[in-house]
Design a protein around this motif. Structure first.
Motif, short mmCIF file in Angstrom:
data_model
loop_
_atom_site.label_atom_id
_atom_site.label_comp_id
_atom_site.label_asym_id
_atom_site.label_seq_id
_atom_site.Cartn_x
_atom_site.Cartn_y
_atom_site.Cartn_z
N UNK A 125 -15.98 8.58 -45.02
CA UNK A 125 -17.05 9.58 -44.97
C UNK A 125 -17.13 10.92 -45.25
N UNK A 126 -17.95 11.13 -46.32
CA UNK A 126 -17.68 12.89 -46.48
C UNK A 126 -19.28 12.60 -45.37
N UNK A 127 -18.82 13.76 -45.27
CA UNK A 127 -19.71 15.04 -44.44
C UNK A 127 -20.19 16.57 -44.00
N UNK A 128 -21.17 17.00 -44.35
CA UNK A 128 -20.92 18.53 -44.39
C UNK A 128 -20.12 18.81 -46.02
N UNK A 129 -21.08 18.84 -46.17
CA UNK A 129 -20.94 18.41 -48.25
C UNK A 129 -21.23 19.70 -48.67
N UNK A 130 -20.38 20.72 -49.42
CA UNK A 130 -20.35 21.62 -50.20
C UNK A 130 -21.60 22.18 -50.60
N UNK A 131 -21.97 20.80 -51.09
CA UNK A 131 -23.03 20.18 -52.63
C UNK A 131 -23.74 19.08 -52.88
N UNK A 132 -24.44 18.28 -53.81
CA UNK A 132 -24.79 17.02 -53.60
C UNK A 132 -23.92 17.36 -54.88
N UNK A 133 -23.02 15.59 -55.00
CA UNK A 133 -22.67 16.12 -56.61
C UNK A 133 -23.23 14.55 -57.27
N UNK A 134 -22.97 15.40 -58.96
CA UNK A 134 -24.07 14.48 -59.25
C UNK A 134 -23.19 13.35 -60.55
N UNK A 135 -23.70 12.38 -60.73
CA UNK A 135 -23.05 11.77 -61.56
C UNK A 135 -22.17 11.63 -62.69
N UNK A 136 -20.99 11.86 -63.03
CA UNK A 136 -20.01 12.36 -64.05
C UNK A 136 -19.41 13.18 -63.20
N UNK A 137 -19.65 14.01 -62.28
CA UNK A 137 -18.91 15.20 -61.49
C UNK A 137 -17.98 14.63 -61.06
N UNK A 138 -15.65 15.29 -61.24
CA UNK A 138 -14.60 15.14 -60.61
C UNK A 138 -14.71 15.61 -59.47
N UNK A 139 -14.46 14.95 -58.24
CA UNK A 139 -14.19 15.31 -57.32
C UNK A 139 -12.73 14.86 -56.70
N UNK A 140 -12.23 16.12 -55.99
CA UNK A 140 -10.93 16.08 -56.09
C UNK A 140 -10.10 15.55 -54.32
N UNK A 141 -9.28 15.00 -54.59
CA UNK A 141 -9.13 13.95 -53.17
C UNK A 141 -7.70 14.68 -53.12
N UNK A 142 -7.17 14.89 -51.75
CA UNK A 142 -6.16 14.42 -51.03
C UNK A 142 -5.71 13.82 -50.20
N UNK A 143 -4.40 12.14 -50.32
CA UNK A 143 -4.84 10.97 -49.38
C UNK A 143 -3.99 11.48 -48.16
N UNK A 144 -3.63 11.38 -47.34
CA UNK A 144 -2.01 12.22 -46.48
C UNK A 144 -1.88 10.64 -45.91
N UNK A 145 -1.22 10.20 -45.73
CA UNK A 145 -0.29 9.36 -45.55
C UNK A 145 1.56 9.38 -44.29
N UNK A 146 1.24 8.18 -43.27
CA UNK A 146 1.74 8.15 -42.36
C UNK A 146 3.35 9.67 -42.74
N UNK A 147 3.58 8.05 -43.51
CA UNK A 147 5.42 8.36 -44.20
C UNK A 147 4.86 8.99 -45.46
N UNK A 148 4.46 8.22 -46.77
CA UNK A 148 4.57 8.88 -47.63
C UNK A 148 4.60 10.27 -48.06
N UNK A 149 4.12 10.56 -49.54
CA UNK A 149 4.05 12.11 -49.45
C UNK A 149 2.71 12.01 -49.64
N UNK A 150 1.74 13.31 -49.99
CA UNK A 150 0.57 12.86 -50.48
C UNK A 150 0.22 12.42 -51.23
N UNK A 151 -0.99 12.29 -51.67
CA UNK A 151 -1.48 11.50 -53.11
C UNK A 151 -2.36 12.40 -53.97
N UNK A 152 -2.67 12.92 -54.63
CA UNK A 152 -3.52 13.73 -55.35
C UNK A 152 -4.06 13.43 -56.24
#
Length: 166
Positions: A125-152
């Motif tokens: 769940x993404x809250x307090x959005x900076x803007x309402x994203x539009x279809x086709x737009x690309x959004x950057x995510x960084x996933x953080x894990x307990x032991x593995x390096x983050x994945x962007x």
């Protein structure tokens, strides 16, 4: 001919030694030391990758949902502990059991298995959005894990009715 007869046992002995060495090498290659990452239950490191990621175009301006699959090809389990994105000031992890949605602090990524975040199931769940994203737009995510390096990753925004193909 009598000179050749003593050589035959020597050939047999050499062949037996070569065979024994080959068997030892094969057994050593098959036995694990607990640190392998071959997907067995004996431990090892997780090997994570992310597929099928997308954000549904939100019907509201302040909240969106994110979905993805984290694949773990390694022999060790991990946990997804958080996700960050410039699109939202807060991203929370949620499980869904029946019709009940519950925020959790982490989601398991089992060894030699996967964590699936999907519509109607576990999700972001993404809250307090900076803007309402539009279809086709690309959004950057960084996933953080307990032991593995983050994945962007770059995540596409899909229509609200989008359902990925299996």
């Amino acid at each position: 001919m009598t000179a050749a007869a003593p050589g035959i046992p020597g050939v047999r002995k050499a062949a037996a030694v070569v065979l024994a060495l080959g068997l030892c090498a094969t057994l050593a290659a098959c036995s694990g030391d607990g640190d392998d990452d071959g997907g067995g239950k004996g431990g090892g490191d997780p090997k994570l990758s992310v597929t099928s990621a997308y954000v549904s175009q939100p019907p509201m301006t302040d909240m969106a949902a994110g979905y993805l699959t984290v694949r773990n090809a390694g022999g060790g389990a991990d946990e997804l502990t958080s996700v960050t994105t410039p699109l939202a000031s807060e991203v929370t992890l949620h499980t869904t059991k029946g019709t009940r949605m519950k925020q959790v602090s982490s989601l398991d990524v089992p060894a030699d298995n996967r964590l699936e975040l999907s519509s109607g199931g576990d999700h972001l769940m993404l809250t307090n959005l900076s803007h309402r994203p539009k279809v086709g737009e690309k959004v950057s995510f960084t996933l953080h894990f307990a032991t593995s390096a983050p994945i962007e990753i770059k995540v596409p925004v899909e229509p609200t009715t989008y359902r990925p193909k299996d």
